[in-house]
Design a protein around this motif. Sequence first.
Motif, short mmCIF file in Angstrom:
data_model
loop_
_atom_site.label_atom_id
_atom_site.label_comp_id
_atom_site.label_asym_id
_atom_site.label_seq_id
_atom_site.Cartn_x
_atom_site.Cartn_y
_atom_site.Cartn_z
N PHE A 148 0.97 -1.12 -0.01
CA PHE A 148 0.03 -0.06 0.35
C PHE A 148 0.82 1.23 -0.06
N LEU A 149 2.04 1.28 0.75
CA LEU A 149 2.86 2.27 0.90
C LEU A 149 3.53 2.76 -0.48
N LYS A 150 3.95 1.44 -1.10
CA LYS A 150 4.56 1.91 -2.49
C LYS A 150 3.57 2.34 -3.31
N LEU A 151 2.42 1.66 -3.39
CA LEU A 151 1.40 2.42 -4.32
C LEU A 151 0.87 3.69 -4.03
N ALA A 152 0.80 4.06 -2.55
CA ALA A 152 0.44 5.41 -2.38
C ALA A 152 1.51 6.41 -2.62
N ASP A 153 2.74 6.06 -2.83
CA ASP A 153 3.83 6.98 -3.33
C ASP A 153 3.93 7.37 -4.64
N ARG A 154 2.96 6.45 -5.44
CA ARG A 154 2.69 6.80 -6.81
C ARG A 154 1.47 7.33 -7.09
N LYS A 155 0.40 7.44 -6.20
CA LYS A 155 -0.94 7.90 -6.65
C LYS A 155 -1.03 8.86 -5.51
N LYS A 156 -1.93 10.14 -5.81
CA LYS A 156 -2.44 11.28 -5.00
C LYS A 156 -3.32 10.36 -3.99
N GLU A 157 -4.07 9.56 -4.34
CA GLU A 157 -5.19 8.95 -3.45
C GLU A 157 -5.46 7.38 -3.77
N VAL A 158 -5.23 6.80 -2.59
CA VAL A 158 -5.55 5.24 -3.05
C VAL A 158 -7.19 4.87 -2.84
N THR A 159 -7.51 4.33 -4.03
CA THR A 159 -9.14 4.25 -3.99
C THR A 159 -9.59 2.73 -3.37
N ASP A 160 -10.86 2.76 -3.23
CA ASP A 160 -11.53 1.42 -2.90
C ASP A 160 -10.70 0.09 -3.67
N ASP A 161 -10.91 0.15 -4.90
CA ASP A 161 -10.58 -0.63 -5.94
C ASP A 161 -8.99 -1.14 -5.83
N ASP A 162 -8.34 -0.04 -5.55
CA ASP A 162 -6.76 -0.24 -5.21
C ASP A 162 -6.60 -1.23 -3.99
N VAL A 163 -7.30 -0.86 -2.84
CA VAL A 163 -7.19 -1.66 -1.55
C VAL A 163 -7.85 -2.93 -2.02
N LEU A 164 -8.82 -3.21 -2.64
CA LEU A 164 -9.34 -4.44 -3.02
C LEU A 164 -8.16 -5.21 -3.62
N MET A 165 -7.52 -4.66 -4.69
CA MET A 165 -6.60 -5.21 -5.39
C MET A 165 -5.67 -5.66 -4.36
N LEU A 166 -5.00 -4.68 -3.69
CA LEU A 166 -3.76 -5.05 -2.82
C LEU A 166 -4.01 -6.42 -1.89
N ALA A 167 -5.42 -6.22 -1.27
CA ALA A 167 -5.93 -7.41 -0.32
C ALA A 167 -5.95 -8.70 -1.17
N GLY A 168 -6.46 -8.46 -2.43
CA GLY A 168 -6.64 -9.80 -3.44
C GLY A 168 -5.42 -10.42 -3.36
N GLU A 169 -4.14 -9.75 -3.50
CA GLU A 169 -3.00 -10.71 -3.81
C GLU A 169 -2.73 -11.50 -2.62
N HIS A 170 -3.51 -11.33 -1.57
CA HIS A 170 -3.25 -12.27 -0.26
C HIS A 170 -4.41 -13.18 0.22
N ARG A 171 -5.23 -13.29 -0.76
CA ARG A 171 -6.43 -14.03 -0.63
C ARG A 171 -6.30 -15.59 -1.10
N GLU A 172 -5.29 -15.81 -2.15
CA GLU A 172 -4.99 -17.12 -2.67
C GLU A 172 -3.58 -17.51 -2.51
N ASN A 173 -3.51 -18.71 -2.30
CA ASN A 173 -2.10 -19.45 -2.18
C ASN A 173 -1.82 -20.27 -3.42
N HIS A 174 -1.46 -19.45 -4.61
CA HIS A 174 -1.17 -20.11 -5.88
C HIS A 174 0.23 -20.93 -5.69
N ARG A 175 0.25 -21.87 -6.62
CA ARG A 175 1.79 -22.61 -6.39
C ARG A 175 2.67 -22.11 -7.25
#
Length: 497
Positions: free
Chosen positions: A359-386
């Motif tokens: 989130f901090l890395k993304l926030a450094d590149r954007k003026k504001e982090v949206t709900d869609d951004d947050v869902l995307m970031l959280a989604g990276e940790h929802r599944e355990n791909h092989r």
Amino acid sequence: MSDRLFIFDTTLRDGEQVPGCQLNTVEKIEVAKALEGLGVDVIEAGFPVSSPGDFKSVEEISKAVTWPTICALTRAVENDIRVAADALKYAKRKRIHTGIGTSDMHIKYKFNSNREEIIERAVAAVKYAKSFVEDVQFYAEDAGRTDNEYLARVIQAVVKAGATVVNIPDTTGYCLPWEFRDKIAYLMEHVDGIHNVVIATHCHNDLGMATANTISGIMGGARQAEVTINGIGERAGNTSLEEVVMTLRSHRELGIDSNINATKITHISRLVSSLMNMPVQPNKAIVGRNAFAHSSGIHQDGVLKNRESYEIIDPKDVGIDENSIVLTARSGHAALKHRLSVLGIELEKEALDKVYENFLKLADRKKEVTDDDVLMLAGEHRENHRIKLDYLQVSSGVGIKSVASICLLIAGERFEACASGNGPVDAAINAIKVIIRRQMLVKEFLIQAINKGSNDVGKVHMTVEYDGQHYYGFSANTDIIAASAEAFIDAINKFPA
């Protein structure tokens, strides 16, 4: 007549038939539990005979939820019904949903049959289903284009055979609202014993009238609405759960209501959108990003003076927190955790820490982090791909060939490769193919910006063909090349092991 409307949700059956929206069993259980929390009465969990995966999903959902009735779809075929009954063996409340086409179009071209034979098959299917479960629902497919007199004969026959619910689908979304209301009213007047069963609506949105037809059907006497979250479904979609529920809540004078906990609507809308990689259009009623947004100065002034000037629904009633915290690079863990909670996502401390780093890395590149951004970031940790992307480096430019260096983690082991390609995305995909030695072909590649701006997150949807089957991959990233590589990997992770 009862003033109680039963909500029959078919997100996991009809909704999941949309190309690219397929869920695995674990994801289906997550949606089913959310539907239970929402308060739906019936969950149509799948079409068990269609595949081993659907059979397993119906079986596992039956184990996972307690209060809703679990429904399994069949054709008017004995083997379909027998398999459905087997899949439902763990359900606390079980229903078999069987039926057959009743329009002249279906009878002639789909079944090469006649009206009398169709009635015989319908009755036989209901009686056979009744030998397994007490609760049997019958659907008259393409009822919207079936003449009312013959439809009443079919419904009369299945009610006499023991059907407890009769479903009147506008399968092609053809009906006009008053036509559909009159069709339901005709059945109420001409079918003996109709008051002892529940009439259901199942409307499609081909002409944009699914919700209007559903409400009209309810006015005609239907007391079960078949719906999906966000209105997803085949072709133009199904009737939207949130639209039906909030229409009735907004028109209390109709005297009809459901058992839905509307404050959970936004949460489940976003959950389904995220898991199915199916973005909700911004102007979608109730759950769209702009549903409660006001840009006009006149509207803003009116809403500030009195919310009801331009809002017939209080956003809080559907689970939208008006006092949202704006997330920037200066926000801390607490702010991020609060926003995730508002969006219906709870993470353990370790996962939250990882999301916060990104989130901090993304926030450094954007003026504001949206709900869609947050869902995307959280989604990276929802599944355990092989298979996971460890790093990607691409050299590209005008007049030179693009070259990609990549490292994949496969079951914890690192694999590195380099490849060139016709552009940076092609080079990255070629490098992945060097490591994953299978015959794969990208059939569809779609890039979509979440909002707008050169520094914004982009979504990539990809269809990959492998061994004659299509697999769907998805990713979101501010780096579109990385998103493309991750989407390709996401599709590969869905290949049979």
